[in-house]
Design an enzyme around this catalytic site. Structure first.
Site, mmCIF file in Angstrom:
data_model
loop_
_atom_site.group_PDB
_atom_site.id
_atom_site.type_symbol
_atom_site.label_atom_id
_atom_site.label_comp_id
_atom_site.label_asym_id
_atom_site.label_seq_id
_atom_site.Cartn_x
_atom_site.Cartn_y
_atom_site.Cartn_z
ATOM 1 N N GLN A 65 41.967 -0.191 32.781
ATOM 2 C CA GLN A 65 41.520 -0.230 31.160
ATOM 3 C C GLN A 65 40.741 0.974 30.887
ATOM 4 O O GLN A 65 40.645 1.338 29.972
ATOM 5 C CB GLN A 65 40.868 -1.270 30.772
ATOM 6 C CG GLN A 65 41.383 -2.856 30.814
ATOM 7 C CD GLN A 65 40.586 -3.889 30.643
ATOM 8 O OE1 GLN A 65 40.739 -5.137 31.350
ATOM 9 N NE2 GLN A 65 39.879 -3.955 29.526
ATOM 10 N N ARG B 73 37.199 -10.335 27.303
ATOM 11 C CA ARG B 73 37.278 -10.207 25.923
ATOM 12 C C ARG B 73 36.116 -10.454 24.898
ATOM 13 O O ARG B 73 35.980 -11.228 24.030
ATOM 14 C CB ARG B 73 38.494 -11.391 25.427
ATOM 15 C CG ARG B 73 38.894 -11.016 24.024
ATOM 16 C CD ARG B 73 40.334 -11.702 23.802
ATOM 17 N NE ARG B 73 40.930 -11.141 22.509
ATOM 18 C CZ ARG B 73 42.145 -11.289 21.923
ATOM 19 N NH1 ARG B 73 42.887 -12.276 22.684
ATOM 20 N NH2 ARG B 73 42.499 -10.846 20.877
ATOM 21 N N CYS B 74 35.158 -9.575 25.569
ATOM 22 C CA CYS B 74 33.757 -9.929 25.001
ATOM 23 C C CYS B 74 32.938 -8.699 25.096
ATOM 24 O O CYS B 74 33.178 -8.065 26.279
ATOM 25 C CB CYS B 74 33.081 -11.069 25.742
ATOM 26 S SG CYS B 74 31.299 -11.486 26.018
ATOM 27 N N GLU C 188 37.645 -9.119 19.655
ATOM 28 C CA GLU C 188 36.806 -10.181 20.532
ATOM 29 C C GLU C 188 36.273 -11.171 19.807
ATOM 30 O O GLU C 188 35.756 -12.057 20.282
ATOM 31 C CB GLU C 188 35.802 -9.359 21.524
ATOM 32 C CG GLU C 188 36.390 -8.324 22.480
ATOM 33 C CD GLU C 188 35.466 -7.600 23.079
ATOM 34 O OE1 GLU C 188 36.077 -6.885 23.907
ATOM 35 O OE2 GLU C 188 34.487 -7.117 22.513
#
Lengths: 776, 175
Positions: free
Chosen positions: A211, A361-362, A731
């Protein structure tokens, strides 16, 4: 902006033309497979590779002892801890890498893996984080000189004295012990790479599932610079990625082994994890044990909170946080409420489990924080017998009080929490639901309504506070417009399914007036893209999206000069509407952006630099603070504990919206990944450190069947400091959904004296709690 | 992953005969499905192999069997086995306590077995291990009875039938 433009990237994805790491095939490529430890904690007595070397196609077996010769057997983590690439003498968790088999086909590599004989001497592992600090617990990190316990670090924030005083005098104090379980980042694509070292040119091309390609390039240069791999000799290519969610931020040992082997043998080496390896060995998320307390008045005013956290990091702290934030943004745990006393403390410990944890996802531990505050807020409402919606409306920070400074120091940029909650309540017909619930309770039926009104903190971040290994967390955009008025734009971020190719094009289209379909977006190749820190923590729109807007505005300034030259008027006489400059009062005298761009290559003003290009590195002045008001309605079968999510309404406020369809897609996906830990997912270990749900047979990822119908909506409170007023949304739903579901279930069970259940709340857990309370 | 199984059964043979059989490694091991002795180290310690199959997962453990107690007077015995999978996929250890007592001219046998597995077997077999262990134990008891009766004992592992038996037991309500 604001249009549901169909995603440009989908044409290739739905036709099977996406190109992922496993699609990379190079001449002479070798394949790698990894021998993994069956034990959670053991000495390695011997690794016998003789039989493996006899397997046809196997060319090498690499062990920690081999890497030790090049000082590559350990590597640094993003949190300045150390992690084994391959062990020389001790394994620290089940499924840890022990040796790598290199072969001419992936099947030969797998056969070779089965033939490697490892002799272990098992030791008693430390699994329970609470026991890891016991005086008689074995010290796990004996590699660290002078280490006498399993404690990693202690972090604290807030005013302890003031908070303790408020608690001591408060009319009401509530307290709950919560566990935010260890979960797995279940991307469709597992991790993998092709390391291609070219001996002749001393150049490494690394295709990998990352990523953050630029950050990886720098890390490789820092680790392998001593063997001649300096940063200009390294190219990292992150092709299409099938989901990242934070799990593709860390550097896993497999990547490093593949590089080392390619470097030594001079051939490309491919390594692709299988599903179980991905589940068992890669970085987990969460695993915070939280003691949450709230103090308030009998009529519902929140006065203070206290949070004490025990963080289980596995055998090394391989979190992916900004360097100065060991607990990430956990200090957002004061929530959406107006009070000024809080104290938070966290201790991190080592155990014999896989290292982590990543920000699934945070935006770095915000999920844990939001769960703690939203759960304890409901607990407070239950204690004083007040409706949890009313209690929230009473305590919300008011719209006019923004920017608002939180007791832990964050400056919330903007918000309208009352509007969001009222809209959500209106959508579900809240008061009618409460009336229905009262009726049902009389009949002994279980129905629950749960709220979550969260504030997120995303878009890391301002360079004064945010860096990873010293590199500031800005992000970048470079726009080149060709003579015919079509453009290519490159970014330092990397989409893993977020739709950057569409949303970035829309931002540039909005700012420059070039149609989005004529703007090609490229990311993920460090040789061509400008430097950036990558995509995670909902940061792409807040940082790179802003960079796109600012770079576009630089080009628009240039366009104005060229237009003035072409129209023979002063710049001040020109007015802009998307796509063209025209003369004030004489709209027929105009130049389109395409004409202007063409002129920049063919007829530019004397003294002006030719061409039409701009680059911007955007350093945000603040983070952005998206918010949401979620309401979940559940019906529970008393006899079986089965939970049915009847309704789930999510009202998000992510500021200005670039593409409503993409935002809705993000919210749907995020909510599904929110119901996952709330009701299904948890990585379970037994006392010997065996993972008991190491396959998708046992580790339950919700599918379309389990997903309720998501009802989504929006309020729009633009970020005052972001160039286009956007805040980021990826998120919010993952963060906001779990407490709404948990609160709904506990609300249903509260007539029986149940005040809290740890997620994942399974039917068995519900049934057991009801049984214990004598309800059935 | 630990599982404990306790079984009691009755055999129509005198207690001394049963005792001799149960405490004689070469005799008793031939009753354990999938097991064989490879070497005698001394009177109390033996080397052996045990093969186990839980559905698709197969493991072969090379191990050491040690008699911790063989008290002929009280008819109490205790046995420990430790093994590691020959392919490095994990380990297992087992402790078995047996107690014999005379009953109606025959013998009551009480056995408690604690099995502890680590590694792949624990991962994949966690939901099956109790049932499969029960099946293995039942086969052992059958074999043991046959042996006492002087019949031929076949202790080859039949995993298919083992899992099949388990499923049958589950649905038939008999375990």
């Amino acid at each position: 902006m604001g249009h549901s433009l169909k995603r440009k990237e989908d044409a290739r994805f739905i036709q099977g033309k996406g190109r992922y790491v496993d699609d990379v095939k190079l001449p002479g490529m070798l394949y790698m497979d990894i021998v993994r430890s069956p034990y959670a904690y053991a000495k390695i007595k011997n690794i016998n590779i003789d039989e493996a070397m006899k397997v046809p196609g196997v060319v090498a077996v690499v062990t920690g002892r081999d890497l030790e010769k090049y000082n590559l057997h350990w590597m640094p983590t993003l949190m300045s801890d150390t992690q084994m690439v391959l062990p020389t003498d001790t394994v620290m968790y089940q499924a840890q890498e022990v040796a790598a088999v290199i072969a001419t086909s992936k099947y030969a590599a797998r056969d070779g893996r089965e033939a490697v004989r490892v002799e272990y001497e098992p030791m008693k592992p430390v699994i329970d984080p609470y026991k890891s600090l016991d005086p008689d617990a074995p010290v796990l990190r004996t590699d660290k000189e002078g280490k006498k316990d399993n404690h990693i670090w202690n972090w604290k924030v807030g005013d302890k004295q003031k908070t303790d005083d408020v608690f001591a005098k408060a009319e009401v104090v509530v307290k709950e012990q919560m566990h935010i379980p260890r979960i797995h980042v279940a991307s469709i694509e597992t991790c993998g790479c092709v390391a291609d070292y070219d001996k002749v040119n001393n150049h490494l091309t690394m295709y990998m599932t990352t990523q953050a390609p630029h950050a990886i390039r720098t890390v490789i240069a820092l680790v392998a610079g001593h063997v001649g791999l300096t940063e200009e000799k390294i190219r990292v290519i992150s092709p299409d990625i099938g989901g990242g969610f934070g799990g593709k931020v860390p550097v896993y040992p497999g990547y490093v082994i593949a590089i080392a082997v390619s470097f030594l043998v001079g051939k490309p080496v491919k390594w692709i994890e299988d599903r179980s390896e991905n589940l068992q060995a890669d970085s987990f998320a969460r695993d915070y044990h939280i003691t949450a307390e709230m103090a308030g008045t009998k009529d519902g005013k929140i006065l203070a909170t206290r949070f004490k956290v025990l963080a289980d990091h596995g055998y090394t702290d391989a979190s992916a946080n900004p360097s100065k934030f060991p607990t990430g943004m956990f200090s957002i745990a004061t929530g959406s409420y107006d009070y000024d006393a809080t104290y938070m403390e966290c201790d991190a410990v080592y155990t014999n489990k896989p290292p982590g944890g990543v920000a699934y996802r945070c935006s770095f531990r915000v999920t844990e924080a939001v769960h703690a505050i939203e759960r304890i807020t409901d607990r407070f409402a239950l204690e004083i017998g007040k409706d949890p919606a009313e209690l929230r409306l009473q305590n919300f920070i008011k719209k006019e009080d923004f920017p608002w400074k939180s007791p832990t120091g964050w400056i919330y940029d903007s918000g309208d929490y009352h509007k969001g909650l009222l809209k959500a309540m209106d959508t579900v017909d809240y008061h009618q639901l409460r009336a229905e619930q009262a009726e049902k309770r009389k009949r002994g039926e279980l129905m629950g309504i749960g709220l979550s009104t969260f504030t997120e903190v995303v878009g890391a971040g301002p360079s004064k506070d945010f860096d990873i290994l010293g590199i500031k967390m800005f992000d970048s955009a470079e726009i080149r417009v060709h003579p015919t008025g079509k453009a290519i734009a490159r970014f330092g971020t990397k989409s893993q399914g977020q739709g950057h190719e569409t949303t970035y094009a829309q931002i540039i289209a909005e700012e420059l007036g070039i149609p989005a379909e004529n703007i090609q977006i490229e990311e993920g190749d460090t040789d061509t893209a400008p430097y950036g820190l990558g995509t995670y923590a909902s940061r792409s729109t807040p940082t790179a999206g802003a960079a796109a807007a600012v770079a576009s505005r630089k080009l628009r300034d240039k366009a104005r000069k060229i237009a003035a030259y072409l129209l023979e008027v002063s710049e001040d006489d020109l007015e802009w509407e998307p796509g063209k400059f025209f003369v004030k009062g004489a709209p027929e005298k105009s130049k389109t952006i395409q004409e202007i761009v063409f002129a920049s290559y063919t007829n530019h003003p004397p003294g002006m630099e030719a061409g039409f290009e701009a680059t911007h590195y955007y350093d945000p002045p603040n983070l952005t603070f998206p918010s949401g008001a979620y309401i979940c309605v559940v019906d529970i079968d008393k006899e079986t504990g089965a939970i049915h999510v009847r309704r789930f309404v999510a009202i998000d406020d992510c500021g200005n919206i670039i593409n409503p369809m993409i935002v809705q897609g993000q919210v749907h996906g995020g909510l599904t990944q929110g119901i996952a830990p709330a009701m299904y997912e948890e990585l379970i270990y037994d006392e010997a450190g065996n993972i008991l749900n190491g396959t998708f047979m046992d580790y339950l990822v919700p599918t379309a069947v389990e997903s309720p119908k998501w009802e989504t909506g929006h309020t729009v409170t633009p970020s005052p400091h972001h160039p286009i007023g956007a805040k980021g949304v990826g998120e919010s739903p993952t963060v906001g959904a779990p407490p709404a579901i948990a609160n709904a279930i506990v609300d249903a069970l509260s007539p029986y004296g149940i005040t809290h259940l740890d997620i994942p709340i399974t039917p068995f857990k519900v049934w057991k709690a009801l049984k214990e309370k004598g309800a059935i | 992953m630990t599982t404990t199984i306790t079984k009691s059964f009755h055999v129509d043979h005198p207690v001394d005969a049963v005792w001799n059989n149960l405490t004689n490694p070469t005799q008793v091991v031939t009753c354990v499905p999938g097991a064989s002795l490879t070497e005698q180290i001394d009177n109390d310690n033996y080397k052996g192999e045990v093969e186990l199959k839980f559905g698709p997962v197969k493991a072969k453990y090379d191990g050491l069997i040690t008699f911790l107690e063989r008290d002929a007077a009280t008819k109490k015995m205790s046995l420990k086995g430790t093994g590691t999978d020959s392919k490095g996929k994990g380990g297992a250890d087992m402790k078995m306590d047996g107690q014999l007592s005379e009953k109606d001219g025959g013998t009551d046998v009480n056995v408690t077995m604690e099995v502890n597995v680590t590694g792949m077997m624990a991962q994949f077999g966690s939901r099956l291990i109790n049932d499969v262990s029960n099946q293995v134990f039942d086969q052992f008891v059958n074999n043991f009875k046959k042996q006492l009766a002087g019949e031929q004992v076949d202790n080859t592992l039949s995993a298919g039938s083992m899992v099949g038996g388990m499923i049958k037991g589950f649905f038939g309500g008999k375990k």
